[in-house]
Motif scaffolding. Structure first.
Motif, short mmCIF file in Angstrom:
data_model
loop_
_atom_site.label_atom_id
_atom_site.label_comp_id
_atom_site.label_asym_id
_atom_site.label_seq_id
_atom_site.Cartn_x
_atom_site.Cartn_y
_atom_site.Cartn_z
N LEU A 28 -3.41 8.36 4.16
CA LEU A 28 -2.70 7.16 4.59
C LEU A 28 -2.46 6.28 3.37
O LEU A 28 -3.41 5.81 2.73
CB LEU A 28 -3.54 6.41 5.64
CG LEU A 28 -2.77 5.56 6.65
CD1 LEU A 28 -1.80 6.41 7.45
CD2 LEU A 28 -3.76 4.84 7.58
N ARG A 29 -1.20 6.07 3.02
CA ARG A 29 -0.85 5.24 1.86
C ARG A 29 -0.65 3.80 2.32
O ARG A 29 0.05 3.55 3.30
CB ARG A 29 0.42 5.76 1.19
CG ARG A 29 0.84 5.00 -0.06
CD ARG A 29 1.99 5.72 -0.73
NE ARG A 29 2.42 5.05 -1.96
CZ ARG A 29 3.40 4.17 -2.03
NH1 ARG A 29 4.09 3.85 -0.92
NH2 ARG A 29 3.73 3.63 -3.17
N VAL A 30 -1.26 2.87 1.60
CA VAL A 30 -1.22 1.45 1.96
C VAL A 30 -0.34 0.71 0.96
O VAL A 30 -0.53 0.81 -0.24
CB VAL A 30 -2.64 0.84 1.94
CG1 VAL A 30 -2.60 -0.61 2.41
CG2 VAL A 30 -3.58 1.66 2.81
N THR A 31 0.63 -0.05 1.47
CA THR A 31 1.49 -0.87 0.63
C THR A 31 1.60 -2.27 1.24
O THR A 31 1.32 -2.47 2.42
CB THR A 31 2.92 -0.29 0.51
OG1 THR A 31 3.50 -0.21 1.82
CG2 THR A 31 2.89 1.10 -0.12
N ILE A 32 1.99 -3.24 0.40
CA ILE A 32 2.26 -4.58 0.92
C ILE A 32 3.49 -4.50 1.84
O ILE A 32 4.48 -3.85 1.51
CB ILE A 32 2.53 -5.58 -0.21
CG1 ILE A 32 1.30 -5.68 -1.13
CG2 ILE A 32 2.89 -6.94 0.35
CD1 ILE A 32 0.08 -6.27 -0.48
N ALA A 33 3.42 -5.14 2.99
CA ALA A 33 4.51 -5.09 3.95
C ALA A 33 5.78 -5.72 3.39
O ALA A 33 5.73 -6.81 2.81
CB ALA A 33 4.10 -5.80 5.24
N ARG A 34 6.90 -5.04 3.55
CA ARG A 34 8.19 -5.57 3.10
C ARG A 34 8.48 -6.91 3.79
O ARG A 34 9.07 -7.81 3.21
CB ARG A 34 9.29 -4.56 3.39
CG ARG A 34 10.71 -5.03 3.09
CD ARG A 34 10.96 -5.23 1.59
NE ARG A 34 10.85 -4.02 0.84
CZ ARG A 34 11.83 -3.12 0.65
NH1 ARG A 34 13.00 -3.32 1.20
NH2 ARG A 34 11.63 -2.05 -0.09
N THR A 73 1.28 0.89 6.44
CA THR A 73 0.78 2.20 6.04
C THR A 73 1.80 3.28 6.38
O THR A 73 2.63 3.12 7.27
CB THR A 73 -0.54 2.53 6.75
OG1 THR A 73 -0.34 2.51 8.17
CG2 THR A 73 -1.63 1.53 6.38
N GLU A 74 1.71 4.36 5.63
CA GLU A 74 2.55 5.53 5.90
C GLU A 74 1.76 6.78 5.54
O GLU A 74 0.89 6.76 4.66
CB GLU A 74 3.84 5.47 5.09
CG GLU A 74 3.63 5.51 3.59
CD GLU A 74 4.94 5.50 2.81
OE1 GLU A 74 6.00 5.55 3.45
OE2 GLU A 74 4.87 5.45 1.57
#
Length: 392
Positions: free
Chosen positions: A75-81, A64-65
């Motif tokens: 809070l923006r949720v993305t798949i972890a790099r 999250t960022e």
């Protein structure tokens, strides 16, 4: 006696797993969403989303960022790099392109190179595998960090075997099990689809068709083909040969096509036909030359490409009348020649398709340009990747 309706621990666990999967699938599809957007996309409450996101962050599935939406912090949720990378390959009649992407829909590295006409399958697949390894080294990882590979190939693919479904579509490749060959070279799962189908998938997920469920993607290239998204899903047809616009007959007494039939659309608007029309005026040129000249305002090249688009539009109009898509997205090399090609195809479709009183089909240029098929190959690899399984 009152019946006990309290869910068993097993059913609660199943529900939580299902909700986790819905959230991960939504993030995979859209690349990154705020928790409020995730709630809307999944139908879950914001409290449930918040709880599950914390669990997924703890297991390394998502990250999250802090961002802002409408002036408010979110809070923006993305798949972890760290979950890994996927690779996409586009094998065309004259080119090879390879890209690496993460599971948040970002392209992290890519490279393209030209290929000779009738390039050999073994050589081209070797180059593709080597390019993937090279790109992995460039971004500081190796094959252990590669989760899967998607391949867009310029031919219809039979879904059961992964073999090319129509002879002559890509000469010399008919008996090559592309997925098996690349799996042996890379030791990773490989999935293969037609490039027009993956162009349609990319434009539906990330481009001009992302707000609708029924998309017809028309790829104008060395040959003519189409990809179909129906009900939000890529449509293959019974044998994997859906979308072969170039093999619709437009002239019963016309030249023999590579497929063996007479007067297919490709005999009128394919590479050989277009170059033959221009040879008296321009001499020996390539299709890339013709597109470049049209971009620069050459009236002869622009006219030939517009005429090809109009004839293609007549065939597309039949598909529109039959399937009633919400949008027709135009891509491929010829679409790069300028607005004239898309305008000519649009006018032809509107002229020949069944008139609709309230919602005539929209015909638009693709938003992903010449990379649509490569991006679609990355999307295919992402779609087939079990992110939670990798994290575990």
């Amino acid at each position: 006696m009152r019946r006990d309706t309290t869910p068993s621990p097993g059913s609660q666990t199943s529900l939580r797993e299902a909700n986790r999967s819905r959230i991960v699938a939504a993030v995979k599809r859209f690349g990154g969403l705020t928790q409020v957007e995730l709630a809307a996309a999944t139908g879950l409450s914001t409290a449930t989303v918040s709880t599950i996101v914390k669990e997924l962050v703890g297991t390394g599935v998502v990250e999250t960022e802090t961002t802002s939406r409408s002036g408010r912090r979110a809070l923006r949720v993305t798949i972890a790099r760290s979950a890994g990378l996927v690779a996409g390959i586009h094998i065309g009649p004259r080119s090879l392109a390879v890209a690496l992407g993460d599971l948040a829909h970002d392209v992290v590295a890519e490279q393209a190179l030209p290929l000779p006409a009738d390039h050999r399958p073994d050589t081209s697949l070797d180059r593709a595998a080597l390019l993937i390894v090279d790109l992995l080294e460039r971004v500081g990882t190796d094959l252990d960090g590669l989760l899967g590979v998607g391949v867009a190939i310029a031919a219809p693919v039979e879904s059961g075997t992964g073999l090319i479904a129509v002879r002559g579509a890509l000469r010399g490749w008919e008996e090559v099990p592309v997925a098996q060959v690349l799996t042996k070279r890379l030791a990773r799962p490989v999935h293969v689809e037609s490039d027009a189908g993956l162009g349609a998938l990319a434009e539906h997920q990330l481009g001009a068709g992302r707000y609708v469920q029924d998309v017809l993607y028309v790829r104008l290239s060395y040959g003519t083909s189409a990809g179909l998204i129906l009900g939000g899903r890529l449509h293959h047809g019974g044998s994997g040969a859906a979308g072969q616009l170039g093999h619709v007959q437009v002239s019963p007494a016309g030249p023999v096509c590579s497929c063996g039939n007479r007067g297919c659309l490709d005999t009128e608007v394919g590479e050989a036909a277009l170059l033959e029309l221009l040879r008296p005026a321009l001499g020996e040129v390539t299709l890339r030359d013709v597109v470049r000249r049209a971009q620069q305002g050459d009236p002869g090249c622009a006219r030939v490409l517009a005429d090809a688009a109009r004839l293609t539009g007549e065939v597309v109009a039949g598909v529109v009348t039959l399937l009633d898509p919400q949008v027709v997205v135009v891509g491929g090399e010829l679409a790069r020649a300028g607005d004239g090609v898309v305008v000519a195809l649009r006018e032809s479709v509107h002229r020949h398709a069944l008139p609709h009183r309230f919602a005539p089909v929209d015909v638009v240029a693709g938003q992903l340009g010449p990379r649509a098929e490569l991006i679609g190959a990355l999307e295919l690899a992402r779609k087939e990747t079990d992110v939670e399984g990798v994290a575990r």
